[in-house]
Design an enzyme around this catalytic site. Sequence first.
Site, mmCIF file in Angstrom:
data_model
loop_
_atom_site.group_PDB
_atom_site.id
_atom_site.type_symbol
_atom_site.label_atom_id
_atom_site.label_comp_id
_atom_site.label_asym_id
_atom_site.label_seq_id
_atom_site.Cartn_x
_atom_site.Cartn_y
_atom_site.Cartn_z
ATOM 1 N N HIS A 210 3.413 5.482 2.143
ATOM 2 C CA HIS A 210 4.667 4.805 2.521
ATOM 3 C C HIS A 210 5.152 3.779 1.514
ATOM 4 O O HIS A 210 6.182 3.150 1.717
ATOM 5 C CB HIS A 210 4.550 4.168 3.915
ATOM 6 C CG HIS A 210 3.586 3.020 4.004
ATOM 7 N ND1 HIS A 210 3.951 1.733 3.731
ATOM 8 C CD2 HIS A 210 2.293 2.968 4.335
ATOM 9 C CE1 HIS A 210 2.903 0.938 3.899
ATOM 10 N NE2 HIS A 210 1.873 1.664 4.263
HETATM 11 N N1 UDP Z 1 -2.724 4.070 11.341
HETATM 12 C C1 UDP Z 1 -2.566 4.605 12.606
HETATM 13 N N2 UDP Z 1 -1.903 5.803 12.745
HETATM 14 C C2 UDP Z 1 -1.423 6.491 11.664
HETATM 15 C C3 UDP Z 1 -1.590 5.930 10.376
HETATM 16 C C4 UDP Z 1 -2.231 4.709 10.240
HETATM 17 O O1 UDP Z 1 -3.020 4.030 13.587
HETATM 18 O O2 UDP Z 1 -0.849 7.569 11.855
HETATM 19 C C5 UDP Z 1 -3.394 2.764 11.199
HETATM 20 C C6 UDP Z 1 -4.566 2.708 10.253
HETATM 21 O O3 UDP Z 1 -5.780 3.068 10.906
HETATM 22 C C7 UDP Z 1 -4.565 1.243 9.832
HETATM 23 C C8 UDP Z 1 -3.088 0.882 9.847
HETATM 24 O O4 UDP Z 1 -2.448 1.871 10.643
HETATM 25 O O5 UDP Z 1 -5.248 0.455 10.795
HETATM 26 C C9 UDP Z 1 -2.497 0.859 8.450
HETATM 27 O O6 UDP Z 1 -1.174 0.634 8.558
HETATM 28 P P1 UDP Z 1 -0.138 0.886 7.356
HETATM 29 O O7 UDP Z 1 -0.614 2.006 6.501
HETATM 30 O O8 UDP Z 1 1.194 0.984 7.988
HETATM 31 O O9 UDP Z 1 -0.173 -0.493 6.607
HETATM 32 P P2 UDP Z 1 -0.881 -1.055 5.301
HETATM 33 O O10 UDP Z 1 -2.357 -1.065 5.565
HETATM 34 O O11 UDP Z 1 -0.497 -0.178 4.170
HETATM 35 O O12 UDP Z 1 -0.333 -2.441 5.159
#
Ligand code: UDP
Length: 364
Positions: A210
Amino acid sequence: MPLFTLVAGARPNFMKIAPLIHALQKKQREGIALEFRLVHTGQHYDKNMSGDFFEQLNIPAPNANLGGGGGTQAEQTAAIMVAFEQELMAHRPDLVLVVGDVTSTLACSISAKKLQIDVAHVEAGIRSGDLSMPEEINRMVTDSITDHFFTTSEIANNNLRNAGVPENRIHFVGNTMIDTLLAQMPHFKKPVGKPFDQLQAGEYFVMTLHRPANVDNEESLRELMEAILDGTAGLPVVFPVHPRTAKNLERLGIAAPNLHLISPLGYLEFNHLVQHAKGIITDSGGVTEEASVMNVPCLTLRDSTERAETIHLGTNELVGTDPKNLGPYLAKILADSWKQYKGIPLWDGRAAERIVDILLQHYH
Ligand code: UDP
C-alpha cells in the site's frame, strides 16, 4: 484521578492500542483510580479496515468518533486537529497517548501539545530516513513534541538520544503490536471458502502492498506483480488488497490462476494465513514485525526500513522497490534456506503493562 485520552485512527493503530486498553482496564479492576477515553479519529472507517478490529481485538466502543476520514493529507490532518481540539476542551485529560505513525498520530499530538497537555508516543524513535514517506514526517513531528517516548528497540532509543532527548524520557518497553499478536495467536482462524480451502500450509505466499512508491505508478506496480508471479513457482499468492491499492490494481487488470486478489481480511484470519505461509511479500511495517515473530520468511519491497531489528534479528529482508531484485530472494525462500527468527528483546507480550506502570508513576 488521572484521565488518559488514547487515540486510534487507522488499521495499524488498533493492534497497538488494544493491549494498552486491556492493561488500563486491568488496573481499574485492581482498584487503581484512573479514567481513560478512547478517541477514534475516523481516518479509516470501513468495516474491514476498522470495525472488525474492534470486535476481534476486544476493544470497547470509542468514547468519541471524530469522523476525520478522507481528503488529502493536509485536509485530513486539519480535520482531525480541529475535532480533537474540541474533544480535548470538552474532556481535558492529563495525558494524550498516540501510537504509531499515521496522520492521526501527528494531528492529535499537535492539538494536545498546543493545549499544553502531555503527549506519550508509543513506537517512538523509529526512523527510515526517507522523507518521501508521509509516515516518516508523522514520526519526526510527533517525536519533536512528545513528553514520554515508549520505544520498541535499542535502535529507536539511540535515534532519540542522538536527537537530544533526555534519557529519563525514553522508556524501552517492547512492542504493543506484538503484545496483540501473542495474545491473539491461540484465536487465529483459517478463513473459509475460496481460495482458502485449497491452501496447504507452507505452500502459498501472502502479500500486501500500500505504499505510494509501489502502488501509485501503474507501470511499476505491473512490473512488481509480474516479478512476483514469475518468482513464486505457481504457488498460490494471496493478496488482500488495501483500499489505497485497489483502484490501480483493477485498472491494470492483472490476472493469473494462482493470484488471489481479495478484500482486506480480519486480523485473526490474516495472521492465520501469515503464520502458515511459505513467505510474505509486503511493504507494511507491522507485517514485517509479525512475520518475524512467527518465524515466517518476509520480503520488504522498500528501499529503507525504520525497523532494522526485523532484518538483524527477525526474518525480514529489504529487497528494494526494483522488481528485478525479487527473483533470488524468492528462490531462497522456495529452497527453504531462509534465516530463522533470533528473538527481539522485550517483544514478549508485556509492553503495554510496562507502559501503563510507567504512566501511573507519573500520573496518579
Ligand atoms: N492486517 C490485517 N488484515 C489484512 C492485512 C493486514 O489484519 O488484510 C493487519 C496486519 O496483521 C498488521 C496490520 O494490519 O497488524 C498492518 O497494517 P498496515 O499494513 O495497514 O499498516 P503498516 O504496518 O504498514 O503501518
